[in-house]
Scaffold this active site. Sequence first.
Site, PDB file in Angstrom:
ATOM      1  N   GLY A  10      13.912 107.660  24.441  1.00 59.72           N
ATOM      2  CA  GLY A  10      15.091 108.110  25.373  1.00 59.72           C
ATOM      3  C   GLY A  10      15.118 109.714  25.341  1.00 59.72           C
ATOM      4  O   GLY A  10      15.438 110.226  24.403  1.00 59.72           O
ATOM      5  N   ARG A  71       7.768 105.646  26.637  1.00 58.84           N
ATOM      6  CA  ARG A  71       7.722 104.567  25.421  1.00 58.84           C
ATOM      7  C   ARG A  71       6.303 104.020  25.333  1.00 58.84           C
ATOM      8  O   ARG A  71       5.874 103.348  26.382  1.00 58.84           O
ATOM      9  CB  ARG A  71       8.674 103.548  25.278  1.00 58.84           C
ATOM     10  N   ASP A 102      14.182 106.912  15.993  1.00 63.85           N
ATOM     11  CA  ASP A 102      13.474 106.207  14.933  1.00 63.85           C
ATOM     12  C   ASP A 102      12.017 105.721  15.346  1.00 63.85           C
ATOM     13  O   ASP A 102      11.302 105.760  14.564  1.00 63.85           O
ATOM     14  CB  ASP A 102      14.299 105.255  14.186  1.00 63.85           C
ATOM     15  N   THR A 125      18.936 111.485  19.957  1.00 63.42           N
ATOM     16  CA  THR A 125      19.315 110.190  20.901  1.00 63.42           C
ATOM     17  C   THR A 125      20.650 110.129  21.057  1.00 63.42           C
ATOM     18  O   THR A 125      21.531 110.458  19.940  1.00 63.42           O
ATOM     19  CB  THR A 125      18.673 109.011  19.918  1.00 63.42           C
ATOM     20  N   ASP A 127      22.471 107.856  20.889  1.00 66.66           N
ATOM     21  CA  ASP A 127      22.869 106.656  20.104  1.00 66.66           C
ATOM     22  C   ASP A 127      23.444 106.966  18.911  1.00 66.66           C
ATOM     23  O   ASP A 127      24.332 106.428  18.032  1.00 66.66           O
ATOM     24  CB  ASP A 127      21.884 105.618  19.858  1.00 66.66           C
ATOM     25  N   ASP A 129      22.198 107.078  15.846  1.00 63.58           N
ATOM     26  CA  ASP A 129      21.684 106.137  14.952  1.00 63.58           C
ATOM     27  C   ASP A 129      20.844 106.287  13.997  1.00 63.58           C
ATOM     28  O   ASP A 129      20.134 105.572  13.412  1.00 63.58           O
ATOM     29  CB  ASP A 129      21.415 104.870  15.927  1.00 63.58           C
ATOM     30  N   ARG A 171      22.906 101.191  22.375  1.00 59.33           N
ATOM     31  CA  ARG A 171      22.211 100.277  21.745  1.00 59.33           C
ATOM     32  C   ARG A 171      22.985  99.512  20.698  1.00 59.33           C
ATOM     33  O   ARG A 171      24.111  98.759  20.963  1.00 59.33           O
ATOM     34  CB  ARG A 171      20.718 100.741  21.284  1.00 59.33           C
TER      35      ARG A 171
END
Length: 319
Positions: A10, A71, A102, A125, A127, A129, A171
Amino acid sequence: MSIAIMTSGGDAAGMNPAVKRFVDYSLQKGLKPYLIYDGLVGLLDGKIVEADKHAVSGILFRGGTVLRSSRSQRFREPEYRQKAYEELEKRGITKLIVVGGDGSFNAARVMCHEADIAVAGIPATIDNDIPCTDYCLGVDTALNVIREAIDGIRDTAASFRRTFVIETMGRDCGYLAAMSALTSGAEVCLIPEVPYDMNGITARLNAEITAGRLYSIAVVAEGVLEGRKLAEVLERETGMEARLTILGHIQRGGSPTVIDRRLAFEFAHTAVDALLDGEKSFVTVTKSLEVGIKNIDEVLSTKHVLDPYICKMVSTLCH
Ligand code: F6P
């Protein structure tokens, strides 16, 4: 010595300033920098171009990634990966920086193990995360996009008797929703990491409505519950009309904020330095947002000194 960079997964604001710093700093260090276009797919297809300063001029303030991203399923197949290694070898590239999340770091680790390529991951990202780092590129810009959206929604919310539900990305991680709710004064926030009690929430809102509350704002992370469902429950249980805004991919856009530009600069700089120092398999991280207390006398009797690390970074622009 040849060194390459790619953006993968992303896209995130901050990728472009990282790419720019990578090229500028690599050239300064006498390296031959390469840009890999289209992420892992581009690596497999040999979309690898040597870069000069002009290749990265005028990109620093742009959101997304000028290198584009992807991706790749093909990368999971060893025979395709072999093709990627050949593309790198052809150009003498033995060091690779992967800017992404990741999934991208997993791909980087495989390349290090299978083909002895030194790899550096730069966390990027929205996110937020990635373990071991407080911040990933793109997070601050996404938070500011959400802040602006919620401020706008609050204007209309305050003009009506309504509940507004705002669904954020992230996510499986609730960081974006949590920080947005805390910094925008939301009444409700649901994230995957914290169990919630819907009866308790609606009872609290009903008590506040009885006491005069005219509208409310609820932020929900995509990974916990569909915003549509939360809006339905809140409308049914409080009797206050509810509206839903799913922010979606707008959260991934926008010109990188100062924080994202600074982090991009430091991550790229640190990654190049560590690769030159012989590190072979690592991720750049930042850990600094701790809050504590200091005695007031100590604060007033201490001379302020600009962080030596900032001075070191600026010193590259002083000669
Ligand atoms: O990982 C970043 C992210 O924007 C998530 O927050 C979101 O769930 C996902 O990517 C969306 O992916 P795509 O752009 O492939 O729809």
